[in-house]
Design an enzyme around this catalytic site. Structure first.
Site, PDB file in Angstrom:
ATOM      1  N   GLY A 146      56.773 -54.954  26.215  1.00  0.00           N
ATOM      2  CA  GLY A 146      55.621 -54.101  25.968  1.00  0.00           C
ATOM      3  C   GLY A 146      55.551 -52.816  26.783  1.00  0.00           C
ATOM      4  O   GLY A 146      54.596 -52.062  26.664  1.00  0.00           O
ATOM      5  N   GLN A 147      56.561 -52.562  27.641  1.00  0.00           N
ATOM      6  CA  GLN A 147      56.508 -51.326  28.439  1.00  0.00           C
ATOM      7  C   GLN A 147      56.482 -50.120  27.501  1.00  0.00           C
ATOM      8  O   GLN A 147      57.064 -50.147  26.426  1.00  0.00           O
ATOM      9  CB  GLN A 147      57.734 -51.195  29.343  1.00  0.00           C
ATOM     10  CG  GLN A 147      58.021 -52.397  30.201  1.00  0.00           C
ATOM     11  CD  GLN A 147      56.903 -52.741  31.156  1.00  0.00           C
ATOM     12  OE1 GLN A 147      56.192 -51.875  31.627  1.00  0.00           O
ATOM     13  NE2 GLN A 147      56.731 -54.021  31.415  1.00  0.00           N
ATOM     14  N   ARG A 148      55.853 -49.062  27.958  1.00  0.00           N
ATOM     15  CA  ARG A 148      55.669 -47.875  27.133  1.00  0.00           C
ATOM     16  C   ARG A 148      56.984 -47.401  26.524  1.00  0.00           C
ATOM     17  O   ARG A 148      57.057 -47.073  25.338  1.00  0.00           O
ATOM     18  CB  ARG A 148      55.064 -46.761  27.988  1.00  0.00           C
ATOM     19  CG  ARG A 148      54.404 -45.671  27.179  1.00  0.00           C
ATOM     20  CD  ARG A 148      53.991 -44.527  28.085  1.00  0.00           C
ATOM     21  NE  ARG A 148      52.990 -44.947  29.071  1.00  0.00           N
ATOM     22  CZ  ARG A 148      51.699 -45.041  28.806  1.00  0.00           C
ATOM     23  NH1 ARG A 148      51.273 -44.762  27.601  1.00  0.00           N
ATOM     24  NH2 ARG A 148      50.838 -45.421  29.732  1.00  0.00           N
TER      25      ARG A 148
END
Lengths: 185, 342
Positions: free
Chosen positions: A69-71
């Protein structure tokens, strides 16, 4: 015989469901998947890429795609949209500051045509943490009531840490998908 | 599967003439192929022509490898053993044509057993290689190559502020040049926020479940073990001493992190960040560390994953803080009953 009915038949035979887990970083996606599968959740590194878990759940086989889910890697989510039966959106209920971010990403996701048929389960995670928002509050912030009426959705409070609420959520998701896909049962 | 080609007689009636023709031509083709294969086989070494000869050769070979494995003591012989096993495999492959399928299966099983023994031996002699990220998943190559220039102009995406029915969580917010102290012992606080501080010193004693840190400038932050995760965004010119299950660092600049983490810490959109091991002390920290599963040094402070640098070589965005530049152990004395400003 139409293509749809062929697909249905194949899917029926295998009783497989494809489930996509997404949400902001730090929301607990990997922890949830491991917890459901009864694995150790004490050492989990932030997901770089994705994990796939195949879990037998009731009489179905769930292929769970847990995507980081990291940008930086959110733009790759779309690579996993195809043939998704169930969408699990995980929210860190204790992260009040990024709820805007969370709402924006969810709205973008729901615009996606390839996901339009997927059942949506929203897990308001981290309910074990004192100060976390309740599922009702999260539903209000995410404005879930305003969602497209054709969408099957449900929000469930849970804690990946204690395991509470996870089965309730997945029970609903699996039942909902089954009632859509395996109508012939 | 060469022996399948021998069964040429079809039992089914094929009424269609074209089908029959096709079938016949296929059979001819297979027969021709088999013939050529048999021909090419002929010049093979004569001593392995019979099954028993092969078996005795195989067994000799196998025994010699087993002895090698048993007597191996240092890493240099591992490659020799490995290549011997490969040779053995080659021998089986070469003879697979004339061997009964049982013998082939048995030999292959033996080989895989040998491999397994070798693996156990390798694991015993050579310590496991550290996992490192390979270049493979990088799709937008050009995008990542431009990294260096991008790093310096890291910009935050526009966040539209909507009015949300959100209450404030416990935390230190919007302060300047202050010493902020909090003791969590006996408190019910689950999550804590440190936000919008400039030139402050923050000391947190005891454990919380989740810690959020954002928008700090020129601050020093000392934190007791966090049970769940720490999320850090936008810190500049800071020194942070942190311990947690997971640590995520975003948009950090010119900052030093003294970490202990159960998993691999990550950075994203950060540059000039340096890492060193955790160095905090206060009365009772051992018990807190134990409860959080952080009582032992994991060495993860140096296993940093940079999400903006998905390649095998070291990321230019972070480095290990040289020992001579590290601060010594920080002891948060006389804080035991200090419940400071909040």
């Amino acid at each position: 015989m139409g293509l749809l009915s062929i697909i249905r038949k194949i899917k029926k035979k295998e009783k497989e469901m494809r489930i996509l887990m997404v949400g902001l970083d730090n929301s607990g996606k990997t922890t949830i998947v491991l917890k459901i599968n009864g694995e150790d959740t004490s050492v989990i590194s932030p997901t770089l890429g994705f994990n796939i878990k195949t879990i037998t759940y009731q009489k179905y086989t769930l292929n769970i795609w847990d995507v980081g889910g990291q940008r930086t890697i959110r733009s790759y989510w779309r690579n996993y949209f195809e043939q998704t039966d169930g969408l699990v959106w995980v929210v860190d209920s204790s992260d009040l500051r990024r709820l805007d971010d969370c709402k924006m990403e969810l709205d973008n996701l729901l615009k996606e045509e390839r996901l339009s048929g997927a059942s949506l389960l929203i897990l308001a995670n981290k309910q074990d943490i004192n100060g976390a928002l309740t599922p009702t509050e999260i539903a209000k912030v995410l404005n879930l009531e305003a969602m497209d009426k054709t969408r099957h959705w449900k929000i469930v409070g849970c804690s990946a840490y204690t395991g509470e609420g996870l089965l309730e959520g997945f029970d609903w998701l699996v039942q909902d998908i089954a009632s859509r896909i395996y109508l012939l049962d | 599967m060469p022996n399948m080609e021998g069964e040429e007689t079809p039992h089914r009636q094929i009424p269609d003439e074209t089908l029959q023709k096709k079938h016949q031509s296929m059979i001819d083709r297979l027969a021709a192929r088999r013939q050529t294969r048999l021909e090419t086989r002929k010049p093979d070494s004569p001593d392995s022509s019979s099954t028993s000869a092969f078996l005795s050769r195989f067994n000799d070979f196998k025994n010699s490898i087993t002895t090698q494995i048993e007597s191996a003591a240092d890493p240099s012989c591992l490659t020799d053993i490995s290549s011997s096993i490969s040779d053995l495999e080659k021998l089986v492959a070469e003879n697979s044509y004339r061997l009964p399928s049982y013998e082939i299966r048995a030999s292959l099983k033996t080989i895989s057993d040998l491999r397994q023994n070798l693996d156990t031996l390798t694991a015993h002699i050579v310590p496991k290689k550290k996992f490192s990220f390979k270049n493979k998943p990088v799709k937008k190559e050009t995008h990542i190559i431009n990294q260096d220039t991008e790093c310096n102009t890291v910009s935050l995406p526009e966040l539209k502020k909507t009015s949300l029915p959100v209450r404030d969580s416990p935390g230190f917010r919007d302060k300047q040049s202050q010493v902020l102290v909090k003791n969590f012992k006996g408190s019910e606080i689950g999550e804590f926020t440190i936000s919008g501080l400039d030139s402050c010193e923050v000391k947190l004693v005891g454990s919380v479940n989740a810690l959020f840190i954002n928008q700090l400038k020129n601050c020093k932050v000392y934190v007791g073990p966090v049970m769940g995760s720490i999320l850090i965004e936008e810190v500049e010119n800071c020194l942070l001493v942190l311990a947690s299950h997971q640590i995520r660092i975003h948009f950090a600049k010119r900052s030093d992190f003294y970490l202990r983490a159960r998993s691999r810490p990550i950075i994203e959109d950060s540059n000039e960040v340096r890492f060193a091991p955790y160095c905090l002390k206060y009365k009772g920290i051992e018990a807190d560390l134990e409860v959080a599963g952080l009582n032992e040094e994991t060495g993860n402070w140096t296993n940093v994953d940079d999400f903006k640098w998905l390649r095998a070589v070291q990321s230019p965005n972070w480095s290990v803080l040289p020992e001579e530049e590290r601060i010594g152990t920080v002891d948060l004395v006389d804080l035991e009953c200090g419940n400071g400003t909040i």
